[in-house]
Scaffold this active site. Structure first.
Site, PDB file in Angstrom:
ATOM      1  N   LYS A   5      -8.526  -0.079  -2.704  1.00  0.00           N
ATOM      2  CA  LYS A   5      -9.055   1.240  -3.077  1.00  0.00           C
ATOM      3  C   LYS A   5      -8.431   1.658  -4.395  1.00  0.00           C
ATOM      4  CE  LYS A   5     -11.848   4.374  -1.257  1.00  0.00           C
ATOM      5  NZ  LYS A   5     -13.012   4.135  -0.403  1.00  0.00           N
TER       6      LYS A   5
HETATM    7  P1  NAD Z   1     -20.772  12.791  -1.971  1.00  0.00           P
HETATM    8  O1  NAD Z   1     -19.942  13.277  -3.111  1.00  0.00           O
HETATM    9  O2  NAD Z   1     -22.116  12.194  -2.213  1.00  0.00           O
HETATM   10  O3  NAD Z   1     -21.016  13.992  -0.926  1.00  0.00           O
HETATM   11  C1  NAD Z   1     -19.982  14.757  -0.397  1.00  0.00           C
HETATM   12  C2  NAD Z   1     -20.623  16.000   0.229  1.00  0.00           C
HETATM   13  O4  NAD Z   1     -19.619  16.734   0.914  1.00  0.00           O
HETATM   14  C3  NAD Z   1     -21.220  16.952  -0.796  1.00  0.00           C
HETATM   15  O5  NAD Z   1     -22.373  17.557  -0.222  1.00  0.00           O
HETATM   16  C4  NAD Z   1     -20.110  18.001  -0.985  1.00  0.00           C
HETATM   17  O6  NAD Z   1     -20.602  19.247  -1.454  1.00  0.00           O
HETATM   18  C5  NAD Z   1     -19.615  18.085   0.441  1.00  0.00           C
HETATM   19  N1  NAD Z   1     -18.279  18.619   0.619  1.00  0.00           N
HETATM   20  C6  NAD Z   1     -17.147  18.305  -0.049  1.00  0.00           C
HETATM   21  N2  NAD Z   1     -16.107  18.995   0.450  1.00  0.00           N
HETATM   22  C7  NAD Z   1     -16.597  19.740   1.465  1.00  0.00           C
HETATM   23  C8  NAD Z   1     -16.026  20.639   2.384  1.00  0.00           C
HETATM   24  N3  NAD Z   1     -14.722  20.915   2.361  1.00  0.00           N
HETATM   25  N4  NAD Z   1     -16.831  21.224   3.322  1.00  0.00           N
HETATM   26  C9  NAD Z   1     -18.150  20.941   3.375  1.00  0.00           C
HETATM   27  N5  NAD Z   1     -18.756  20.079   2.526  1.00  0.00           N
HETATM   28  C10 NAD Z   1     -17.987  19.498   1.586  1.00  0.00           C
HETATM   29  O7  NAD Z   1     -19.819  11.786  -1.173  1.00  0.00           O
HETATM   30  P2  NAD Z   1     -20.264  10.682  -0.120  1.00  0.00           P
HETATM   31  O8  NAD Z   1     -20.467   9.394  -0.830  1.00  0.00           O
HETATM   32  O9  NAD Z   1     -21.356  11.225   0.744  1.00  0.00           O
HETATM   33  O10 NAD Z   1     -18.904  10.517   0.710  1.00  0.00           O
HETATM   34  C11 NAD Z   1     -18.544  11.403   1.750  1.00  0.00           C
HETATM   35  C12 NAD Z   1     -17.463  10.769   2.594  1.00  0.00           C
HETATM   36  O11 NAD Z   1     -17.935   9.516   3.095  1.00  0.00           O
HETATM   37  C13 NAD Z   1     -16.144  10.447   1.881  1.00  0.00           C
HETATM   38  O12 NAD Z   1     -15.108  10.565   2.823  1.00  0.00           O
HETATM   39  C14 NAD Z   1     -16.305   8.977   1.506  1.00  0.00           C
HETATM   40  O13 NAD Z   1     -15.058   8.320   1.332  1.00  0.00           O
HETATM   41  C15 NAD Z   1     -17.031   8.474   2.738  1.00  0.00           C
HETATM   42  N6  NAD Z   1     -17.785   7.231   2.563  1.00  0.00           N
HETATM   43  C16 NAD Z   1     -18.747   7.113   1.621  1.00  0.00           C
HETATM   44  C17 NAD Z   1     -19.462   5.917   1.525  1.00  0.00           C
HETATM   45  C18 NAD Z   1     -20.589   5.749   0.551  1.00  0.00           C
HETATM   46  O14 NAD Z   1     -21.194   4.665   0.544  1.00  0.00           O
HETATM   47  N7  NAD Z   1     -20.930   6.749  -0.248  1.00  0.00           N
HETATM   48  C19 NAD Z   1     -19.135   4.833   2.355  1.00  0.00           C
HETATM   49  C20 NAD Z   1     -18.141   4.995   3.318  1.00  0.00           C
HETATM   50  C21 NAD Z   1     -17.471   6.202   3.408  1.00  0.00           C
END
Ligand code: NAD
Length: 415
Positions: free
Chosen positions: A105
């Protein structure tokens, strides 16, 4: 213990699973310790002519099963313990779905909201150059994470390729389609969340059309996960973003919410829904809760008021270890992050395979292979949970740690 330190949270789950496996202290020490941690300084010429130095990290937790795999996040609160935890989670996640990668990471300590596209490009290229010696399709393959995207991956791929004097697409995944990206990658994590939710519901005897779902976050994971669940007939009661949540007890029109979000950049004001503060959203009456935003959301502070009977972790580390114990006591089923959100890394693996073959698959092939991988992983974790009489989280760790240990025993200690 600091409830909110993700590395300690990961370590606690690791120890619980290791106890079930009867691992000896030496092997635990090997698997607990990150193989390599690199901290780099990233000097950047800012648009106003000043020079700023940003701090960047790349942690390679373990590469026994293959090259390290894991995202890079740009955030104003990134710290080394967080990156360490996320790197270890990637080792366990790749092992749960049985793809030939270890875990890594990266993170850059910066506030992307305050940076211009040119400044972001400079940070990305200099960071890539600084960690170049440990990158590569056979060494370490980054991907997007919070505040990084397809464009960031394109810059990393270009910087790496320029130094190698040849185009090397397989050095990162999550790239744009016409730069060696994979069909289905963008939807893969949300699709995996949907599949995990569906498989868990089968076990619990729940039916989609009678199921009320609350989703925290509406980005790549939460937004796409909600869209796919809505398409399968689930009632999505609430979605949120960092500014607040929206709620409709009859269910949201999720495609309309997504169009609104794309246009307005925030959920607030969506017609046909009422506003709910973020700290109340997780406590709404529902059957399934999908935290898909960020870490440490279900904690000792709010766990007693969580009403869902199934939690599917779209985000990494949304439930603290203390909250986890409480949920287990109450019989709430939690599909852990290392299983539930593994769809993303699975299709990243497919992207890496396609880049190396130079032969690209249709979306149907990608989706059907993802489906097969996720269902197999779910079944294997569920079987382990029955065999050891433990939660799905502990079972997922048992399965994945055992796989890494078996490779370690075969390879032996190199001295
Ligand atoms: P993203 O930036 O596309 O979306 C994040 C969302 O969460 C946004 O809508 C943001 O406004 C919202 N948000 C942030 N803080 C918040 C809070 N305190 N309360 C409510 N909403 C909040 O990110 P993502 O890619 O969807 O990733 C989200 C999570 O999933 C992270 O933990 C990331 O590590 C994990 N993840 C992502 C992927 C991927 O392929 N994108 C894969 C595995 C895990």
């Amino acid at each position: 213990m600091d409830e909110f330190n993700p590395f300690l949270a990961m370590a606690e789950r690791f120890e619980t699973a290791s106890d079930h496996l009867g691992l000896d202290p030496g092997v635990r020490e090997v698997l607990r310790t990150p193989d390599r941690e690199l901290t780099v300084a990233i000097p950047v010429l800012m648009d106003d002519g000043s020079i700023r130095v940003f701090k960047g990290y790349r942690v390679q937790h373990n590469f026994l099963r293959g090259p390290c795999k894991g995202g890079i996040r740009f955030a104003p609160d990134v710290h080394l313990d967080e990156v360490r935890a996320l790197a270890a989670w990637m080792t366990w996640k790749c092992s749960v779905v049985n793809i030939p990668f270890g875990g890594g990471k990266g993170g850059v300590f910066c506030n992307p909201q305050e940076l211009s596209p040119r400044e972001l490009e400079s940070i990305t290229r200099r960071y890539t150059t600084s960690i170049l010696d440990i990158l590569g399709p056979d060494r370490d393959v980054p991907a997007p994470d919070m505040n990084t995207n397809e464009q960031t991956m394109a810059w990393i791929m270009d910087t790496y390729s320029m130094h190698q004097r040849r185009t090397s697409t397989a050095v990162v995944t999550g790239k744009p389609l016409n730069l060696g990206g994979s069909r289905g990658r963008k939807e893969a994590t949300g699709r995996g969340v949907m599949i995990s939710c569906r498989e868990a519901m089968k076990v619990l005897g729940m039916r989609p059309e009678e199921t009320r779902v609350v989703v925290q976050g509406s980005g790549n994971v939460g937004g796409i996960g909600a869209l796919l669940l809505h398409r399968e007939g689930y009632k999505i009661l609430s979605l949120s973003d960092m500014f607040g949540a929206i709620y409709n007890e009859d269910g949201l029109d999720v495609p309309a919410v997504m169009s609104w979000l794309q246009e307005k950049r925030r959920l607030e004001g969506f017609p046909g829904a009422t506003a709910v503060p973020n700290n109340e959203q997780l406590l709404l009456d529902c059957d399934v809760l999908i935290p898909a935003a960020t870490e440490n959301q279900i904690t000792s502070q709010n766990v007693a008021d969580i009403k869902a009977r199934l939690i599917v972790e779209g985000a990494n580390g949304p439930t603290t270890a203390i909250a986890d114990r409480e949920l287990e006591k109450r019989g709430v089923m939690v599909i852990p992050d290392i299983l539930a959100n593994a769809g993303g890394v699975t299709v990243s693996y497919f992207e890496w395979v396609q880049d190396r073959m130079g032969y690209f698959w249709t979306e149907e092939i990608v989706n059907s292979r993802l489906e097969q991988t996720m269902v197999n992983a779910f079944d294997e974790v569920y079987a382990k949970s029955k065999e050891h009489n433990v939660s799905m989280r502990t079972a997922a760790y048992i399965l994945s740690i055992d796989r890494v240990v078996s490779v370690y025993r075969l390879r032996g200690i190199f001295a």
